[in-house]
Design a protein around this motif. Structure first.
Motif, PDB file in Angstrom:
ATOM      1  N   LEU A  93       0.836  -1.201   0.000  1.00  0.00           N
ATOM      2  CA  LEU A  93       0.000   0.000   0.000  1.00  0.00           C
ATOM      3  C   LEU A  93       0.871   1.252   0.000  1.00  0.00           C
ATOM      4  N   ILE A  94       1.847   1.289   0.884  1.00  0.00           N
ATOM      5  CA  ILE A  94       2.737   2.452   0.973  1.00  0.00           C
ATOM      6  C   ILE A  94       3.560   2.587  -0.302  1.00  0.00           C
ATOM      7  N   ARG A  95       4.065   1.466  -0.799  1.00  0.00           N
ATOM      8  CA  ARG A  95       4.872   1.490  -2.018  1.00  0.00           C
ATOM      9  C   ARG A  95       4.056   1.944  -3.219  1.00  0.00           C
ATOM     10  N   ALA A  96       2.824   1.444  -3.305  1.00  0.00           N
ATOM     11  CA  ALA A  96       1.953   1.807  -4.421  1.00  0.00           C
ATOM     12  C   ALA A  96       1.615   3.289  -4.391  1.00  0.00           C
ATOM     13  N   ALA A  97       1.263   3.789  -3.213  1.00  0.00           N
ATOM     14  CA  ALA A  97       0.902   5.203  -3.090  1.00  0.00           C
ATOM     15  C   ALA A  97       2.069   6.095  -3.512  1.00  0.00           C
ATOM     16  N   THR A  98       3.265   5.741  -3.081  1.00  0.00           N
ATOM     17  CA  THR A  98       4.455   6.515  -3.456  1.00  0.00           C
ATOM     18  C   THR A  98       4.659   6.481  -4.955  1.00  0.00           C
ATOM     19  N   SER A  99       4.515   5.286  -5.547  1.00  0.00           N
ATOM     20  CA  SER A  99       4.698   5.128  -6.986  1.00  0.00           C
ATOM     21  C   SER A  99       3.678   5.936  -7.785  1.00  0.00           C
ATOM     22  N   LEU A 100       2.476   6.056  -7.239  1.00  0.00           N
ATOM     23  CA  LEU A 100       1.392   6.758  -7.933  1.00  0.00           C
ATOM     24  C   LEU A 100       1.355   8.250  -7.601  1.00  0.00           C
ATOM     25  N   GLY A 101       2.283   8.697  -6.770  1.00  0.00           N
ATOM     26  CA  GLY A 101       2.353  10.117  -6.434  1.00  0.00           C
ATOM     27  C   GLY A 101       1.354  10.563  -5.392  1.00  0.00           C
ATOM     28  N   LEU A 102       0.867   9.621  -4.567  1.00  0.00           N
ATOM     29  CA  LEU A 102      -0.093   9.949  -3.521  1.00  0.00           C
ATOM     30  C   LEU A 102       0.623  10.045  -2.174  1.00  0.00           C
ATOM     31  N   GLN A 103       0.519  11.166  -1.526  1.00  0.00           N
ATOM     32  CA  GLN A 103       1.100  11.335  -0.202  1.00  0.00           C
ATOM     33  C   GLN A 103       0.008  11.043   0.831  1.00  0.00           C
ATOM     34  N   ILE A 104      -0.087   9.773   1.186  1.00  0.00           N
ATOM     35  CA  ILE A 104      -1.192   9.370   2.055  1.00  0.00           C
ATOM     36  C   ILE A 104      -0.851   9.647   3.518  1.00  0.00           C
ATOM     37  N   ARG A 105      -1.894   9.803   4.310  1.00  0.00           N
ATOM     38  CA  ARG A 105      -1.737  10.015   5.744  1.00  0.00           C
ATOM     39  C   ARG A 105      -2.918   9.373   6.466  1.00  0.00           C
ATOM     40  N   GLY A 106      -2.863   9.360   7.774  1.00  0.00           N
ATOM     41  CA  GLY A 106      -3.947   8.830   8.566  1.00  0.00           C
ATOM     42  C   GLY A 106      -5.036   9.853   8.791  1.00  0.00           C
ATOM     43  N   PRO A 107      -6.100   9.429   9.441  1.00  0.00           N
ATOM     44  CA  PRO A 107      -6.333   8.083   9.955  1.00  0.00           C
ATOM     45  C   PRO A 107      -6.410   7.032   8.835  1.00  0.00           C
ATOM     46  N   LEU A 108      -5.878   5.848   9.134  1.00  0.00           N
ATOM     47  CA  LEU A 108      -5.857   4.734   8.185  1.00  0.00           C
ATOM     48  C   LEU A 108      -6.622   3.569   8.796  1.00  0.00           C
ATOM     49  N   ASP A 109      -7.420   2.915   7.972  1.00  0.00           N
ATOM     50  CA  ASP A 109      -8.228   1.775   8.415  1.00  0.00           C
ATOM     51  C   ASP A 109      -8.082   0.672   7.379  1.00  0.00           C
TER      52      ASP A 109
END
Length: 204
Positions: A28-44
């Motif tokens: 999930l983290i690797r994919a988000a980085t590859s797709l240019g998404l800077q994800i943050r929480g809250p995470l479920d």
């Protein structure tokens, strides 16, 4: 916005016959980085059933709907906008296995009442520490019938885990429902950061 698809090639961890929850979180983290998404929480992250084939991660803007059939789903934020990721199975089998050594976590784990923590440095990611310590705590406190084992069902985090968290993680058994559902509190030092649910299922 169109859906963003990430199709990794993953390996099974140790002797497992399914894609481990630590692999799902890592991808999930690797994919988000590859797709240019800077994800943050809250995470479920919810794992509804085991994934035994190569996964496909579909990132979608907006909150998660009530109806979905995917074996795993993850909700999170990108900036102030809610996003979710649907994890499905491709037709391709997982043919490769990789070493997954939790021995250093086991050796450095200390159970204190309903809580488990580390007493020493380990070479593992913080999410690996969370799942491994939770399993060890279950094995120490709870008896289960033959042919059953514990699986991660859900993890909720106020923020994403960072490397510095690994040595400070504390897991406390907070709730047990029936014979096969538990909830544990996740703390970093003494600060609450989330919860992790385990489900009892068949070992095969």
């Amino acid at each position: 916005m169109d859906h963003l698809i990430f199709s990794p090639q993953v390996a099974l961890r140790g002797s497992r016959t399914y894609v481990h929850s630590t692999t799902l979180y890592e991808q999930l983290i690797r994919a988000a980085t590859s797709l240019g998404l800077q994800i943050r929480g809250p995470l479920d992250m919810r794992v509804n059933r085991l994934i035994r084939k190569q996964p496909s991660l579909c990132f979608c803007e907006g909150p998660l709907g009530a109806n979905y059939e995917e074996p795993a789903v993850v909700s999170f934020y990108v900036g102030e906008t809610p996003w979710h990721c649907l994890v499905s199975e491709r037709s391709e089998r997982v043919t490769r296995s990789e070493v997954y050594d939790e021995e250093s976590i086991r050796k450095n784990a200390i159970v204190e009442g309903q809580t488990i923590r580390l007493d020493g440095k380990v070479n593992a990611s913080p999410f690996e520490v969370v799942t491994s310590l939770t399993l060890q705590l279950h094995n120490a406190l709870l008896s289960i019938p033959p042919g059953r084992k514990w699986f991660l069902g859900r993890v909720q985090l106020q923020r994403l885990l960072v490397e510095e968290d690994a040595q400070k993680i504390r897991i406390t058994l907070a709730k047990k429902t029936g014979l096969g559902l538990t909830r544990c509190a996740i703390e970093i030092s003494t600060s609450a950061i989330g919860t992790i649910d385990f489900i009892l299922g068949p070992s095969t």
